[in-house]
Design an enzyme around this catalytic site. Structure first.
Site, PDB file in Angstrom:
ATOM      1  N   GLY A 159     -13.007  -5.509   0.438  1.00 17.53           N
ATOM      2  CA  GLY A 159     -14.256  -4.669   0.411  1.00 17.53           C
ATOM      3  C   GLY A 159     -14.544  -3.802  -0.446  1.00 17.53           C
ATOM      4  NE  ARG A 213      -4.330  -1.765   1.875  1.00 14.41           N
ATOM      5  CZ  ARG A 213      -4.741  -2.399   3.110  1.00 14.41           C
ATOM      6  NH1 ARG A 213      -5.280  -1.863   3.646  1.00 14.41           N
ATOM      7  NH2 ARG A 213      -5.934  -2.957   1.833  1.00 14.41           N
ATOM      8  N   GLY A 216      -9.313 -10.976  -0.769  1.00 15.50           N
ATOM      9  CA  GLY A 216      -7.822 -11.275  -0.430  1.00 15.50           C
ATOM     10  C   GLY A 216      -6.784 -12.014  -0.498  1.00 15.50           C
ATOM     11  CE  LYS A 241     -20.106 -20.554   5.220  1.00 16.33           C
ATOM     12  NZ  LYS A 241     -20.626 -20.374   5.917  1.00 16.33           N
TER      13      LYS A 241
HETATM   14  P1  ADP Z   1     -12.070 -13.959  -1.817  1.00 20.43           P
HETATM   15  O1  ADP Z   1     -11.213 -13.343  -0.365  1.00 20.43           O
HETATM   16  O2  ADP Z   1     -10.900 -13.847  -2.902  1.00 20.43           O
HETATM   17  O3  ADP Z   1     -13.029 -13.026  -1.907  1.00 20.43           O
HETATM   18  P2  ADP Z   1     -12.768 -16.230  -0.244  1.00 20.43           P
HETATM   19  O4  ADP Z   1     -12.874 -15.510   1.143  1.00 20.43           O
HETATM   20  O5  ADP Z   1     -14.754 -16.067  -0.889  1.00 20.43           O
HETATM   21  O6  ADP Z   1     -11.937 -15.860  -1.552  1.00 20.43           O
HETATM   22  O7  ADP Z   1     -12.907 -17.525  -0.541  1.00 20.43           O
HETATM   23  C1  ADP Z   1     -11.409 -17.866  -0.724  1.00 20.43           C
HETATM   24  C2  ADP Z   1     -11.644 -19.947   0.692  1.00 20.43           C
HETATM   25  O8  ADP Z   1     -12.844 -20.608  -0.154  1.00 20.43           O
HETATM   26  C3  ADP Z   1     -10.308 -20.305   0.611  1.00 20.43           C
HETATM   27  O9  ADP Z   1     -10.579 -20.185   2.176  1.00 20.43           O
HETATM   28  C4  ADP Z   1     -10.370 -21.461  -0.013  1.00 20.43           C
HETATM   29  O10 ADP Z   1      -9.735 -22.206   1.391  1.00 20.43           O
HETATM   30  C5  ADP Z   1     -11.994 -21.286   0.193  1.00 20.43           C
HETATM   31  N1  ADP Z   1     -12.607 -22.848  -0.598  1.00 20.43           N
HETATM   32  C6  ADP Z   1     -12.334 -22.922  -1.949  1.00 20.43           C
HETATM   33  N2  ADP Z   1     -13.001 -23.895  -2.494  1.00 20.43           N
HETATM   34  C7  ADP Z   1     -12.955 -24.680  -1.127  1.00 20.43           C
HETATM   35  C8  ADP Z   1     -13.555 -26.161  -0.908  1.00 20.43           C
HETATM   36  N3  ADP Z   1     -14.076 -26.877  -1.833  1.00 20.43           N
HETATM   37  N4  ADP Z   1     -14.414 -26.362   0.490  1.00 20.43           N
HETATM   38  C9  ADP Z   1     -13.824 -25.943   1.715  1.00 20.43           C
HETATM   39  N5  ADP Z   1     -12.959 -24.345   0.850  1.00 20.43           N
HETATM   40  C10 ADP Z   1     -12.796 -23.849  -0.468  1.00 20.43           C
END
Ligand code: ADP
Ligand code: MG
Length: 397
Positions: free
Chosen positions: A378, A41, A355, A198
């Site tokens: 965010g 940053r 992230g 999710k």
């Molecule tokens: P970002 O931070 O880029 O927006 P998210 O926080 O939505 O991404 O998702 C990242 C998380 O999703 C990671 O910790 C990863 O381990 C988890 N993840 C991805 N695929 C699966 C899966 N099939 N089962 C459980 N967790 C998963």
């Protein structure tokens, strides 16, 4: 184009000798001893701060640090961060704990001074008009260079833009240009990769994207919910069974909008969520009741690579699998490298954010080849949801 809707540093005139308030993101991660652990940053501020200083303005940096909630506290002072910024910029950086106009008028032309944590003021997060006036009196111009805070309507991110002539800084300008090229007015076909854990955390993202993109590629844990909605038994996988109706609705909207939804047809399954866990690749219809899906399969990745080869634009949020634990990083790494190669060849504009996504692209060695990687968290997600960001809106001319 974003560049036409916002005034930038190119539009600033007669700034020599004048105080310019510049909102930056100095909310850096720090070690226990207070030293900066990641200066990404700080490096992002370089273009704007040096350009303004070299034009002989008195540059005043506004930023928040942590969550002091309107109270001054020694351990959330920006003073040490100002010092770290000086090292990154290779210049002396001043610091003012309680800035007043007469002190600012006495600053040297071309100097850069960090003002104390904006969230020490109770009015900052309330966008209090009294604080807007008080801060506006410190400068003659306002520059917002912190896209990552633009989803907040605070004094230093939004209020000041209405009180002073307002401009987008270089980092803000680059981010707006990249995001505009990816989703505002993109070259079609457009593919979106949405992964992560999710569906519930990305419902608005999915809903917004199906109306905008030609291909929606769903991976990660959220693919399990979509597979379950299609009648697939996902065994012991992370899955939001209460959201299967929602998933079906999203797929219906996609159909109506001629957006092709891509779900994996092979997946990597294991009995436990652990590095090196014994695993196998199976058709989605062959997941055992005690197994969980931790990545999408290589046949699916091949097919998705072929989709990307037909596309002009890619926007990516969320890893395709549990990329933190090997070997469940394979699909994410492979597709990221394909996207990187297509971008290098000039056939794809690729924009990514989030992230874990940034961490995954770095892990894949692909981040440097993407057209743009947003570290805005965010703000990036709200932008992917199609929301208007108050800090950006306030800059519109
Ligand atoms: P970002 O931070 O880029 O927006 P998210 O926080 O939505 O991404 O998702 C990242 C998380 O999703 C990671 O910790 C990863 O381990 C988890 N993840 C991805 N695929 C699966 C899966 N099939 N089962 C459980 N967790 C998963
Ligand atoms: Mg995350």
């Amino acid at each position: 184009m974003a560049a036409q809707r916002f005034s930038t540093l190119d539009d600033m005139h007669d700034i020599a000798g004048k105080p310019v308030l510049v909102r930056e993101d100095l909310n850096v991660p720090v070690h226990d001893d207070g030293s900066v652990s990641d200066d990404t940053r700080l490096r992002a501020t370089m273009a704007t701060l040096t350009e303004l200083a070299d034009a002989h303005a008195k540059v005043l940096v506004l930023a928040h640090f942590g969550r002091p909630k309107g109270h001054a506290s020694e351990d959330l002072s920006l003073r040490p961060v100002a010092e770290a910024l000086g090292k990154v910029l290779g210049r002396h950086i001043g610091f003012l704990a309680s800035p007043e106009r007469h002190a600012i008028d006495a600053l040297a032309n071309g100097s850069i001074t960090v003002l104390e944590n904006s969230r020490f003021y109770p009015g900052e997060e309330k966008n209090d008009p009294a604080l807007v006036s008080q801060m506006a009196a410190l400068g003659d111009f306002y520059v917002n260079d912190a896209f990552s805070t633009a989803h907040r309507a605070h004094v230093t991110t939004e209020g000041l833009a209405h009180a002073l002539p307002a401009f987008a800084g270089r980092a803000m300008e680059a981010e707006l240009r990249a995001l505009e090229a990816a989703l505002g007015d993109p070259e079609h076909p457009v593919a979106a990769v949405v992964g992560g854990a999710k569906v519930s955390t990305k419902l608005d993202v999915l809903t917004h994207l199906v109306a905008k993109v030609d291909h929606l590629i769903i991976g990660g844990g959220m693919a399990n919910t979509f597979l379950a909605a299609r009648g697939v038994d996902v065994g012991n996988s992370l899955c939001e069974h209460d959201l299967t109706d929602t998933a079906n609705r999203i797929m219906d909207v996609a159909d109506a909008a001629s957006c092709t939804v891509h779900l994996p047809y092979d997946v990597v399954v294991a009995g436990e969520f652990a590095a090196g866990a014994e695993n196998r690749t199976v058709n989605v219809h062959e997941v055992g009741s005690d197994e969980m899906i931790l990545d999408i399969g290589m046949a699916a990745v091949e097919a998705l690579s072929d989709v990307l080869k037909t596309c002009k634009t890619l926007v990516w949020n969320g890893p395709l699998g549990a990329f933190e634990i090997e070997p469940f990083d394979r699909a994410t790494v492979a597709l990221a490298q394909t996207a990187a190669a297509l971008t290098r060849e000039g056939s794809l504009v690729s924009v990514a954010g989030g992230g874990d996504t940034v961490a995954a692209l770095n892990h894949a060695g692909a981040a440097g080849d993407f057209s743009f990687v947003s570290t805005a968290g965010g703000a990036f997600l709200e932008w992917m949801e199609g929301k208007e960001l108050p800090g950006v809106k306030a800059l519109e001319t």
